[in-house]
Each structure stands twice: as structure tokens, then as C-alpha cells.
Scaffold this motif. Structure first.
Motif, mmCIF file in Angstrom:
data_model
loop_
_atom_site.group_PDB
_atom_site.id
_atom_site.type_symbol
_atom_site.label_atom_id
_atom_site.label_comp_id
_atom_site.label_asym_id
_atom_site.label_seq_id
_atom_site.Cartn_x
_atom_site.Cartn_y
_atom_site.Cartn_z
ATOM 1 N N GLY A 2 -7.727 3.629 -13.082
ATOM 2 C CA GLY A 2 -7.508 3.436 -11.743
ATOM 3 C C GLY A 2 -8.787 3.986 -10.773
ATOM 4 O O GLY A 2 -9.600 4.273 -11.065
ATOM 5 N N PRO A 3 -8.491 3.792 -9.316
ATOM 6 C CA PRO A 3 -9.411 4.119 -8.426
ATOM 7 C C PRO A 3 -9.829 5.830 -8.532
ATOM 8 O O PRO A 3 -10.694 6.285 -8.126
ATOM 9 C CB PRO A 3 -8.801 3.930 -7.071
ATOM 10 C CG PRO A 3 -7.811 2.912 -7.335
ATOM 11 C CD PRO A 3 -7.127 3.144 -8.855
ATOM 12 N N GLU A 53 -4.706 1.794 -2.662
ATOM 13 C CA GLU A 53 -5.594 1.345 -3.542
ATOM 14 C C GLU A 53 -4.978 1.526 -5.018
ATOM 15 O O GLU A 53 -5.259 0.443 -5.801
ATOM 16 C CB GLU A 53 -7.029 2.317 -3.784
ATOM 17 C CG GLU A 53 -7.746 2.016 -2.183
ATOM 18 C CD GLU A 53 -8.000 0.411 -1.950
ATOM 19 O OE1 GLU A 53 -8.382 0.099 -2.806
ATOM 20 O OE2 GLU A 53 -7.713 0.360 -0.843
ATOM 21 N N ASP A 54 -4.132 2.402 -5.282
ATOM 22 C CA ASP A 54 -3.403 2.533 -6.736
ATOM 23 C C ASP A 54 -2.659 1.369 -6.849
ATOM 24 O O ASP A 54 -2.688 0.566 -7.744
ATOM 25 C CB ASP A 54 -2.464 3.554 -6.704
ATOM 26 C CG ASP A 54 -3.404 5.150 -6.811
ATOM 27 O OD1 ASP A 54 -4.644 4.891 -7.025
ATOM 28 O OD2 ASP A 54 -3.120 6.143 -6.474
ATOM 29 N N ARG A 87 -3.098 -1.440 -5.250
ATOM 30 C CA ARG A 87 -3.868 -2.857 -5.536
ATOM 31 C C ARG A 87 -4.316 -2.902 -6.836
ATOM 32 O O ARG A 87 -4.317 -4.009 -7.376
ATOM 33 C CB ARG A 87 -4.967 -2.709 -4.413
ATOM 34 C CG ARG A 87 -6.010 -3.974 -4.619
ATOM 35 C CD ARG A 87 -7.301 -3.719 -4.017
ATOM 36 N NE ARG A 87 -7.123 -3.367 -2.535
ATOM 37 C CZ ARG A 87 -7.300 -4.658 -1.738
ATOM 38 N NH1 ARG A 87 -7.510 -5.818 -2.054
ATOM 39 N NH2 ARG A 87 -7.019 -4.155 -0.437
ATOM 40 N N ALA A 88 -4.787 -1.794 -7.473
ATOM 41 C CA ALA A 88 -5.383 -1.852 -8.825
ATOM 42 C C ALA A 88 -4.252 -2.126 -9.694
ATOM 43 O O ALA A 88 -4.545 -2.694 -10.736
ATOM 44 C CB ALA A 88 -5.554 -0.138 -9.254
ATOM 45 N N HIS A 100 -4.501 -5.709 -12.259
ATOM 46 C CA HIS A 100 -4.339 -5.334 -13.374
ATOM 47 C C HIS A 100 -2.915 -6.144 -14.068
ATOM 48 O O HIS A 100 -3.239 -7.122 -15.037
ATOM 49 C CB HIS A 100 -4.073 -3.856 -13.992
ATOM 50 C CG HIS A 100 -3.608 -3.695 -15.457
ATOM 51 N ND1 HIS A 100 -4.428 -3.752 -16.480
ATOM 52 C CD2 HIS A 100 -2.327 -3.724 -15.970
ATOM 53 C CE1 HIS A 100 -3.979 -3.511 -17.587
ATOM 54 N NE2 HIS A 100 -2.701 -3.611 -17.315
#
Length: 221
Positions: A12-13, A87-88, A90-91, A95
Motif C-alpha cells: 500500500g501507499p 489513498e489506502d 484507492r489502493a 487492487h
């Protein structure tokens, strides 16, 4: 959550990102992303409201992905007041979309509870700026009293998603109903008020799932 739930750890980011993916019995008709409540107040992907939202989307035929935000469970990193958590989310979305082989224009639903509602709305706003179409946005008791939750409509009438649902408990003692109404009023956003329900919808999780499913059923494909 059930036998069709699997947990994964991905890059992850902010390092390792732990997530759960729930799958429907048939090939997914779309992808739903679910955001959990505040990481510093016990919020995890196992939160009952977050699980209920995932169950609703799975019942509707969507694959549902729930990440543990940074610093929660096996997810690495530190709390960043919603910035990194967006951002988590979005990741986790990207995925799941890639792993499940879903098309770039797959039906996309974004949902969140409390702090997760703030994060969900932030992600939806970012995706709109990038011309990514979000079909459904569902916010349950969004944390409008503590965070700058984006407006769902602008003055020109443009919306963050094609279809939007906001649900709030009448007896919420964490995010007062009055705060949500003050947030919703200037944008003429309807709010489904659940009589007697508290912030965590204790004893009302099954009705909550049914309301989300019933709302979806009234919408055109």
C-alpha cells in the motif's frame, strides 16, 4: 465475514495494507469499496456497520473490498487525518479491480461509515476530478461534525456520484443528526433518518442492510 471472505496483504501507499474481499456467488456485476470508522477510536474493517455495508453490496451482486487503514491491524503506517487513508482506500479499490479482472469502467460503489464516510466522499471527489465515473455513493453517519466532508452537490448541481444515499440515526450521540442536517441542507441532499437509531445502529444492522438494498433496487441500471 463468511466463507466467501478472504483477507489479503498488499503493498500500500504506507507499506503493507491489509484488506478483506467479499465475493458474491456469481461473477461480480460491480465493485464496492467500504471504509471503516476512525482508526484511533477502534475502527477496523471488522466494524459491524462496515461489514453490514459489505454484505449489502455482496447481496446486490458486487464484490466488496474493505481495507484496514494505515496503522490498523496488519496495515503499516500512521494515522493521517483522512489524507493517507483516502489513498489506502484507492489502493484497495485498484487492487481488487485488477485481481478480480474487472473492467476499467466497472460499476463502482463507494461507501463508508462515520470517519469512513469522510474518506469515502474524499475518494469520490478525487475520482470525479479524474473523470472516473462513480455510480453509487453511500454514506452512513458521515463524520461531518469533526471533518470537512466534501459536499455531494455543487451550486451548479453537479454531483460526486450518479446516485447518492446518506443514512443517519436519529439518536446518534457521536455525530449529532443536527450536524448532518446542517451539512446536507445547503446542498439539498436528502438524508434517510432512522428513528431511534444510535451511531452504531445497534439492533438495526439487518434493517440497515435492507435499506441500502431497497434503495439500490429503486435505481435504473
Amino acid at each position: 465475514m463468511n466463507s466467501s471472505t478472504r483477507r489479503e496483504r498488499i503493498a500500500g501507499p504506507a507499506g503493507t495494507l491489509e484488506l478483506a474481499i467479499d465475493l458474491p456467488a456469481q461473477a461480480p456485476r460491480g465493485l464496492a469499496v467500504v471504509a471503516h470508522p476512525h482508526p484511533l477510536q477502534g475502527g477496523t474493517l471488522d466494524n459491524k456497520v462496515a461489514q453490514t455495508l459489505a454484505r449489502a453490496w455482496v447481496q446486490l451482486g458486487y464484490a466488496a473490498v474493505r481495507p484496514n487503514f494505515r496503522g490498523v491491524g496488519a496495515s503499516e503506517g500512521r494515522y493521517t487525518e483522512g489524507l493517507g487513508e483516502t489513498e489506502d482506500l484507492r489502493a484497495a479499490m485498484l487492487h481488487a479491480q485488477a485481481e478480480l479482472g474487472l473492467a476499467q469502467d466497472v460499476l463502482l460503489a463507494i461507501s463508508g461509515f462515520s470517519f469512513g464516510g469522510f474518506v469515502a466522499a474524499r475518494l469520490c471527489a478525487q475520482l470525479r476530478e479524474q473523470a472516473r465515473d462513480v455510480h453509487h455513493l453511500c454514506l452512513v453517519a458521515p463524520a461531518v461534525a469533526s471533518f470537512a466532508v466534501p459536499a455531494l452537490r455543487d451550486e451548479a448541481g453537479a454531483t460526486l456520484a450518479r446516485r447518492m444515499l446518506v443514512v443517519h440515526g436519529e439518536a446518534d450521540d457521536v455525530v449529532p443528526l443536527s450536524a448532518t442536517m446542517d451539512w446536507a441542507r445547503p446542498q439539498a441532499q436528502p438524508v434517510l433518518v432512522v428513528p431511534g437509531a444510535g451511531h452504531f445502529f445497534h439492533g438495526m444492522l439487518t434493517p440497515l442492510k435492507q435499506w441500502v438494498c431497497a434503495w439500490h433496487a429503486t435505481l435504473p441500471d
